[in-house]
Design an enzyme around this catalytic site. Structure first.
Site, short mmCIF file in Angstrom:
data_model
loop_
_atom_site.label_atom_id
_atom_site.label_comp_id
_atom_site.label_asym_id
_atom_site.label_seq_id
_atom_site.Cartn_x
_atom_site.Cartn_y
_atom_site.Cartn_z
N GLU A 1 0.79 -10.20 -14.25
CA GLU A 1 0.49 -11.62 -14.50
C GLU A 1 0.02 -11.83 -15.94
OE1 GLU A 1 -2.28 -13.44 -11.74
OE2 GLU A 1 -1.14 -12.74 -10.01
N GLU B 1 4.90 -19.70 -10.99
CA GLU B 1 4.19 -20.10 -9.77
C GLU B 1 3.43 -21.41 -9.98
OE1 GLU B 1 1.78 -17.13 -7.81
OE2 GLU B 1 1.01 -18.61 -6.38
N SER C 1 -0.60 -10.48 -2.91
CA SER C 1 -0.94 -11.44 -1.86
C SER C 1 -1.28 -10.70 -0.56
CB SER C 1 0.22 -12.41 -1.61
OG SER C 1 1.44 -11.70 -1.45
O1 KIV Z 1 1.44 -11.64 -4.75
C1 KIV Z 1 2.47 -12.27 -4.51
O2 KIV Z 1 2.92 -12.37 -3.36
C2 KIV Z 1 3.16 -12.91 -5.62
C3 KIV Z 1 4.20 -13.92 -5.27
C4 KIV Z 1 3.57 -15.08 -4.66
C5 KIV Z 1 5.06 -14.25 -6.41
O3 KIV Z 1 2.87 -12.65 -6.74
#
Ligand code: KIV
Length: 263
Positions: A115, A181, A46
């Site tokens: 993922e 998620e 993220s």
């Molecule tokens: O990239 C991220 O921050 C994540 C979380 C939202 C679980 O994978």
């Protein structure tokens, strides 16, 4: 006396106490979370959105994850730390093994997170486990699939059979924690009750074994979008902006630096 949080600490919490987790991308934010007593810090991909200003996580590279992971490592004394494997870095088994081991080795993370649950990913998890790398999973809304899913889509309970199959396949392959998620609470509850490892929810309701949120979201530092599941525990962005305005005003008017701040 506070003890270092290990994967065993987190596994032991299932059914007893909720696991707390927030993302971090640098030394200072990791240090703040760690000193607050957080269990688990995730260096999420993220960072593509909240640190780099990209529209999604797809462009993030392995080198960038390592760069941020190293900074976060230096800010943690006690929390468990995991680093996300970015888009495209584990499509083949060969690339996946090289990239995951490189991230684990160079960042010093306690685990890496991947993922999905396709056959290559499941085999990769088994091989990494044999090599001594602790792996976390992530299903439901998978941000790396945004271009295939056509946007950020919440998973409905009607899809819970498929998600449960994925969760069980990942547990059998050897993951230690599973991020759920963007799914209906009933769906996350069903998965959490059907597997023996802890689930960590984000936009997945209260029936998970723990919760994770993005640093910039909960502290009010990111205003591009605020999904329904984000609770802002502080409006830090507004506080920083007001302070910056005062600083600009004081420099322009000659109030700063006064004698107090001069040699
Ligand atoms: O990239 C991220 O921050 C994540 C979380 C939202 C679980 O994978």
């Amino acid at each position: 006396m506070r003890k270092k949080v290990t994967i065993s600490t987190l596994l032991d919490k299932k059914g007893k106490e909720a696991i707390t987790s927030v993302t971090a991308y640098d030394y200072t934010s990791a240090q703040i979370l760690d000193s607050a007593g957080i269990d688990f810090i995730l260096v999420g991909d993220s960072l593509g959105m909240v640190m780099q200003g990209m529209p999604n996580t797809v462009s993030v590279t392995v080198d960038e994850m390592i760069y941020h992971g190293k900074m976060v490592r230096r800010g943690i004394k006690y929390a468990f730390m995991a680093v996300d494997m970015p888009f495209g870095s584990y499509v083949s088994l060969e690339d996946g093994l090289i990239n995951c081991i490189r991230v684990a080795k160079e960042t010093g993370a306690d685990a890496i997170k991947i993922e999905g649950a396709d056959p290559v990913t499941l085999e990769l998890i088994r091989r990494l486990l044999t090599a001594g790398v602790c792996v976390l999973g992530h299903i439901g809304l998978q941000p790396q699939q945004i271009n295939v899913m056509g946007g950020f889509r919440v998973q409905r309970f009607s899809n819970s059979d498929k998600l449960l199959d994925e969760a069980q396949a990942l547990e059998n392959a050897g993951i230690k924690l599973l991020v759920l998620e963007g799914m209906e609470s009933a769906c996350a509850g069903r998965i959490t009750e059907s597997i023996t490892i802890p689930t960590i929810g984000i936009g997945a309701g209260v029936r998970c074994d723990g919760q994770v949120l993005v640093y910039h979201d909960i502290f009010g530092l990111y205003s591009e979008m605020t999904p329904k599941f984000v609770k802002k525990y502080a409006e830090t962005g507004g506080i920083i902006k007001a302070a910056a305005e005062r600083y600009i005003e004081e420099v322009r008017s000659g109030v700063f630096p006064s004698d107090e701040y001069s040699y």
